[in-house]
Design an enzyme around this catalytic site. Structure first.
Site, PDB file in Angstrom:
ATOM      1  N   ARG A 139       0.904  -1.518  -0.114  1.00  0.00           N
ATOM      2  CA  ARG A 139       0.112   0.109   0.320  1.00  0.00           C
ATOM      3  C   ARG A 139       0.808   1.097   0.075  1.00  0.00           C
ATOM      4  O   ARG A 139       0.356   2.240  -1.014  1.00  0.00           O
ATOM      5  CB  ARG A 139      -1.225  -0.375   1.292  1.00  0.00           C
TER       6      ARG A 139
ATOM      7  N   SER B 250      -6.457   3.881   4.893  1.00  0.00           N
ATOM      8  CA  SER B 250      -5.596   2.661   4.866  1.00  0.00           C
ATOM      9  C   SER B 250      -5.112   2.454   4.201  1.00  0.00           C
ATOM     10  O   SER B 250      -4.072   1.154   4.237  1.00  0.00           O
ATOM     11  CB  SER B 250      -6.892   1.729   5.697  1.00  0.00           C
TER      12      SER B 250
ATOM     13  N   GLU C 273     -19.466   2.082  -2.582  1.00  0.00           N
ATOM     14  CA  GLU C 273     -18.936   1.740  -3.535  1.00  0.00           C
ATOM     15  C   GLU C 273     -19.557   1.843  -5.000  1.00  0.00           C
ATOM     16  O   GLU C 273     -18.696   1.939  -6.069  1.00  0.00           O
ATOM     17  CB  GLU C 273     -18.260   0.556  -3.024  1.00  0.00           C
TER      18      GLU C 273
ATOM     19  N   PHE D 277     -14.706  -5.093  -1.176  1.00  0.00           N
ATOM     20  CA  PHE D 277     -15.517  -4.459  -1.480  1.00  0.00           C
ATOM     21  C   PHE D 277     -15.877  -4.074  -3.457  1.00  0.00           C
ATOM     22  O   PHE D 277     -17.291  -3.991  -3.924  1.00  0.00           O
ATOM     23  CB  PHE D 277     -15.788  -2.832  -1.030  1.00  0.00           C
TER      24      PHE D 277
ATOM     25  N   HIS E 147      -6.039  -6.011   1.176  1.00  0.00           N
ATOM     26  CA  HIS E 147      -6.762  -6.330   1.352  1.00  0.00           C
ATOM     27  C   HIS E 147      -7.114  -7.690   0.814  1.00  0.00           C
ATOM     28  O   HIS E 147      -8.382  -8.402   1.426  1.00  0.00           O
ATOM     29  CB  HIS E 147      -7.518  -6.248   2.292  1.00  0.00           C
TER      30      HIS E 147
ATOM     31  N   ASP F  48     -10.295  -9.619   9.509  1.00  0.00           N
ATOM     32  CA  ASP F  48     -11.065  -9.176   8.953  1.00  0.00           C
ATOM     33  C   ASP F  48     -11.846 -10.482   9.451  1.00  0.00           C
ATOM     34  O   ASP F  48     -13.257 -10.277   9.077  1.00  0.00           O
ATOM     35  CB  ASP F  48     -10.666  -8.512   8.179  1.00  0.00           C
TER      36      ASP F  48
ATOM     37  N   ARG G 276      -2.556  -7.326   2.157  1.00  0.00           N
ATOM     38  CA  ARG G 276      -2.590  -6.583   3.212  1.00  0.00           C
ATOM     39  C   ARG G 276      -1.785  -6.391   4.165  1.00  0.00           C
ATOM     40  O   ARG G 276      -0.943  -5.218   4.544  1.00  0.00           O
ATOM     41  CB  ARG G 276      -3.974  -7.320   4.306  1.00  0.00           C
TER      42      ARG G 276
END
Length: 324
Positions: free
Chosen positions: A10, A37, A58, A83, A115, A123, A173
């Site tokens: 990320r 995030s 989304e 998502f 993720h 999660d 992630r």
């Protein structure tokens, strides 16, 4: 193998977005309440007029990205993999992939998620996206990438920014080990031979590439020469490198952080069955959901689904006995 250098996808994505933002004033970045995030908020600090956080919406994220693309922008839309495409496949299909300007296929939107897969761990099963490759690779005009490390993330972000059309790229992630060198080239539809071998092949993507290299080391100790392929380009898949591996090594193990149904393994099997059929074994989630796992327990969760170096080596040994 030596202890790997661990880096964050990320953070690298954020740096790469800022770089392409400086190079191209038409690049815009959108998020859906996960911009901190995913660290895309860094782009917003550099280019506040080209950054849009649409909130937990989304479908709007996708549609706004499409609208900006129609107006001539290069849209990067990012949130968690569960998502996108999980909540917005209708908008992805009908608002990005289907509309095609004259002479082009789809709109100029890049969907980049984080993720993905079982390694999301804490999660829980509801947020461990193991269906996205299957969903995205059957949507016409989309190209699908699963990078193995931060070098791949950087190179592929730049590639997507410079290449017209819709892309989907899924990042991990957790921090990931470096697999590639800075000099490695990445081309659409071309896999990478990260280790040569003659007795069997392991085709991997994402976090499983490093595991595949470790499996090859194990096999070498038993006198077995194992080829390892990074199939980061899921769609288009590199049929040429797969046919070569099938002809020269006689069997292929595929491994991914995704359901074995419809994923990279399925894409490999489809390609090889039409070019040079050989025995294939698919490693991944065995058509079952994941479950909650603390960060320290993620290796146990992956082990439950057979996503380990040991199992890759084991399956390669067994598959060799089935070679034609």
């Amino acid at each position: 193998m030596n202890d790997p250098i661990m880096t964050d996808m990320r953070s690298e994505y954020s740096k790469s977005l800022i770089q392409v933002g400086h190079e191209n004033s038409n690049v815009v970045v959108l998020g859906a309440d996960t911009t901190d995030s995913l660290k895309t908020s860094g782009f917003g600090k550099q280019f506040p007029d080209r950054f849009f956080n649409v909130g937990i919406a989304e479908a709007n994220l996708v549609t706004m990205s499409a609208g900006l693309a129609v107006s001539g922008k290069v849209s990067f839309a990012s949130t968690y993999a569960i998502f996108l495409p999980g909540r917005a496949v209708d908008q992805i299909r009908n608002n990005i992939a289907y509309p095609s300007p004259p002479g082009k296929k789809g709109l100029n939107v890049k969907l980049v998620t984080s993720h993905g897969g079982l390694s999301v761990g804490p999660d829980g099963g509801s947020h461990q996206q193991i269906e996205d490759i299957a969903i995205m690779r059957v949507i016409p005009n989309f190209r699908v990438f699963i990078p193995a490390d931060t070098i791949a993330v950087s190179k592929l972000t730049n590639l997507m920014a410079s290449e017209y059309g819709p892309f989907y790229m899924r990042m991990a992630r957790s921090k990931t080990p470096l697999v590639h060198s800075e000099s490695q080239e990445f081309k659409i539809g071309k896999g990478i031979t990260v280790r040569d071998g003659s007795d069997c092949t392991i085709a991997a993507c994402g976090i499983t590439v490093r595991m595949a290299l470790e499996a090859a080391e194990m096999l070498q100790e038993d006198g077995i020469s194992c080829r390892v392929l990074d199939m980061f380009s899921i769609k288009p898949i590199d049929g040429e490198i797969l046919e070569k591996a099938a002809r020269e090594t006689g069997c292929i193990v595929t491994t991914e952080e995704h359901n074995i149904l419809g994923g990279m393994g399925s894409a490999v099997a489809e390609s090889v069955s039409e070019s040079y059929p050989v025995p294939i074994k698919r490693i991944g989630a065995q058509d079952m959901f994941g479950e909650s796992a603390r960060d320290a327990e993620i290796p146990l969760l992956l082990e439950k689904h057979g996503i380990t170096s040991f199992n890759m080596a084991k399956q390669a040994k067994e598959l060799r006995s089935k070679k034609i």
